[in-house]
Design a protein around this motif. Structure first.
Motif, PDB file in Angstrom:
ATOM      1  N   MET A 216       0.718  -1.340  -0.065  1.00  0.00           N
ATOM      2  CA  MET A 216       0.112  -0.049  -0.080  1.00  0.00           C
ATOM      3  C   MET A 216       0.806   1.258  -0.138  1.00  0.00           C
ATOM      4  N   ALA A 217       1.803   1.099   0.663  1.00  0.00           N
ATOM      5  CA  ALA A 217       2.860   2.372   0.853  1.00  0.00           C
ATOM      6  C   ALA A 217       3.633   2.671  -0.508  1.00  0.00           C
ATOM      7  N   LYS A 220       0.950   4.152  -3.011  1.00  0.00           N
ATOM      8  CA  LYS A 220       0.657   5.345  -2.802  1.00  0.00           C
ATOM      9  C   LYS A 220       1.800   6.348  -2.874  1.00  0.00           C
ATOM     10  N   LEU A 297       0.699   6.113   5.399  1.00  0.00           N
ATOM     11  CA  LEU A 297      -0.511   5.855   5.139  1.00  0.00           C
ATOM     12  C   LEU A 297      -1.851   6.442   5.777  1.00  0.00           C
TER      13      LEU A 297
END
Length: 490
Positions: A216-217, A220, A297
């Motif tokens: 996810m990091a 993003k 996040l």
């Protein structure tokens, strides 16, 4: 609730540390106050050692670096493992030197090995300056934790001053044993906190698992897991990582408090066992970096964009009050335990190596009183630096390592080469500090060897000058040289 938890952790640890610190010889001997009577066993030495390596920098600094920059936080993995590889060889030699000559400080070693009391005075001044900068790291962190706990009811300046007073209280009476006890409590709590946050952090940011956090990091913030990290223009490349890690590894055990800590062990075997197993602690950095990514996040916004406060703010935003209190209480000990030994070491060096050469008649009582008084002064200087200067914990740490690294050639060559002379060490110090601190230095190195850690360059220049000048000057007396030669077998 969080304030109650913090106070409970702090008061219980202070009480236990004072009781443990005073139970042997009641702290009346300078040697017992400064090096624990050279009797710390494997377990106590383990906690003492870890207490000085895993500080607020390890948790707040590295998580903040991960939040702000990403991949450059990997520096923690490399530097810790490499430091213990060096420590396995070096620390037993330092311990044996202390036993052979009754040494209590790092500057005692320089004075004895090079048959030059004046060199003990000079290295003592350099060591104290580096220790004060290192104390600054702990005070910056303590100030942030106090503000997290008490909110806007206290200013950052007042929080920093209060933090300095707590640090003094830890070692003022009982000395190194108090710091060792606090380090043990701190280590246990740190593991508990890191495990607790890591087990629950995925659910706090909508991730399916811990590993999903990294995906996810990266999605993003593309490039967060690669060098140079979030900032494409940052000099934190792979070259920076390697040179910074080497600089830390070579300078770590040259810090006066870690050098002095080597004297506290009851045997070289205790030291080597620690050097073998302590790198396992570096695995905790995986989870600490992960927590920094989670804070990113979660769009965590610490006050003033202060990266040192990123983890504290994230936990405060996403976790219940009791968790915040547990983290804050642990953070107190992460700063107090190492900071106390830093101040104790500075006080010991000031008394034995800066004052005593000019007042040789100073007795045990006078030495203890002067050491205790001087550490209050050094704490005050560190408080002033913390209030007047701002910067990331990692940046402050690297500056401290660059400064103390100037003593590394004198230590390593003292054990490796009998021809090393006091004049050579002095010339190396001058050359190294010029290469590190001269107004033109930073710009020159950035152009000539971009992305290299300036401290490592200065250390190499220092070592080369030591060798050249030592060849051109008179060698130390045979008895002094023997201190280094006898220790080769350690």
């Amino acid at each position: 609730m969080k304030l109650a938890i913090v106070l409970a952790i702090l008061l219980a640890t202070v009480a236990g540390a004072m009781a443990y610190g005073r139970r042997t010889r009641h702290g009346k001997s300078f040697a017992d106050w400064a090096v624990g009577g050279r009797s710390l066993g494997t377990l106590v030495f383990w906690f003492m050692n870890a207490g000085e390596v895993y500080t607020t920098f390890a948790v707040l600094g590295i998580s903040g670096y991960a939040w702000a920059l990403g991949a450059p936080a990997y520096l923690a993995f490399c530097s810790v493992s490499m430091s213990y590889a060096v420590g396995y060889w070096l620390m037993p030699k330092i311990w044996r030197a202390g036993r052979l000559r009754g040494l209590l400080t790092q500057s005692d070693f320089f004075a004895a090995r090079y048959d030059a009391p004046w060199l003990g005075v000079l290295t003592g001044v350099v060591g104290i300056a580096s220790l004060v900068v290192y104390v600054q790291i702990q005070l910056v962190s303590l100030g942030l934790i106090v503000q997290l706990t008490l909110g806007n009811s206290i200013s950052s300046e007042a929080a920093t001053i209060g933090a300095g007073a707590l640090m003094i209280a830890f070692v003022f009476a009982a000395g190194v044993r108090s710091a060792a006890f606090a380090a043990g409590v701190k280590d246990i709590l740190m593991v508990v906190v890191v495990v607790l946050l890591s087990v629950t952090v995925a659910s706090k940011v909508g991730a399916a698992s811990l590993m999903d956090l990294f995906s996810m990091a990266e999605a993003k913030h593309p490039g967060i897991g690669k060098f140079p990290g979030l900032d494409a223009t940052s000099p934190t490349t792979a070259i920076w990582l390697m040179t910074s890690a080497i600089n830390i590894a070579l300078g770590n055990w040259v810090f006066p408090h870690l050098f002095q800590m080597s004297y506290t062990a009851h045997s070289a075997t205790a030291i080597r066992r620690n050097a073998i197993w302590q790198p396992l602690y570096s695995l905790a950095y995986f989870f600490i970096i992960l927590l920094g990514f989670a804070a990113l996040l979660a769009n965590t916004q610490p006050p003033g964009g202060n990266l040192n406060a990123a983890l504290l703010q994230f936990v405060s935003d996403r976790y219940p009050a009791w968790t915040v209190g547990l983290l804050a209480g642990t953070g107190f000990l992460l700063a107090l335990a190492p900071g106390s030994l830093l101040l104790l070491t500075a006080g010991s060096i000031f008394t034995r190596n800066v004052v005593r050469p000019f007042r040789p008649g100073l007795g045990e009582r006078g030495s203890l009183a002067l050491s205790r008084g001087s550490l209050v002064v050094f704490a005050a200087i560190a408080v002033w630096l913390s209030i007047s200067q701002k910067g990331s914990l990692v940046k402050i740490l690297l500056d401290a390592y660059s400064a103390i690294g100037m003593l590394a050639p004198g230590v390593f060559l003292g054990f490796l080469w009998k021809r090393t002379s006091a004049i050579g060490v002095l010339a190396g110090l001058v050359a190294g500090f010029v290469a590190l601190l001269a107004p033109f230095a930073a710009k020159f190195w950035a152009t000539a060897v971009p992305q290299w850690e300036a401290g490592l360059i200065a250390m190499a220049i220092n070592a080369a000058v030591v060798v050249v000048v030592s060849l051109a000057t008179r060698a130390p007396q045979r008895d002094a040289v023997a201190l280094g030669l006898q220790i080769r077998a350690a």
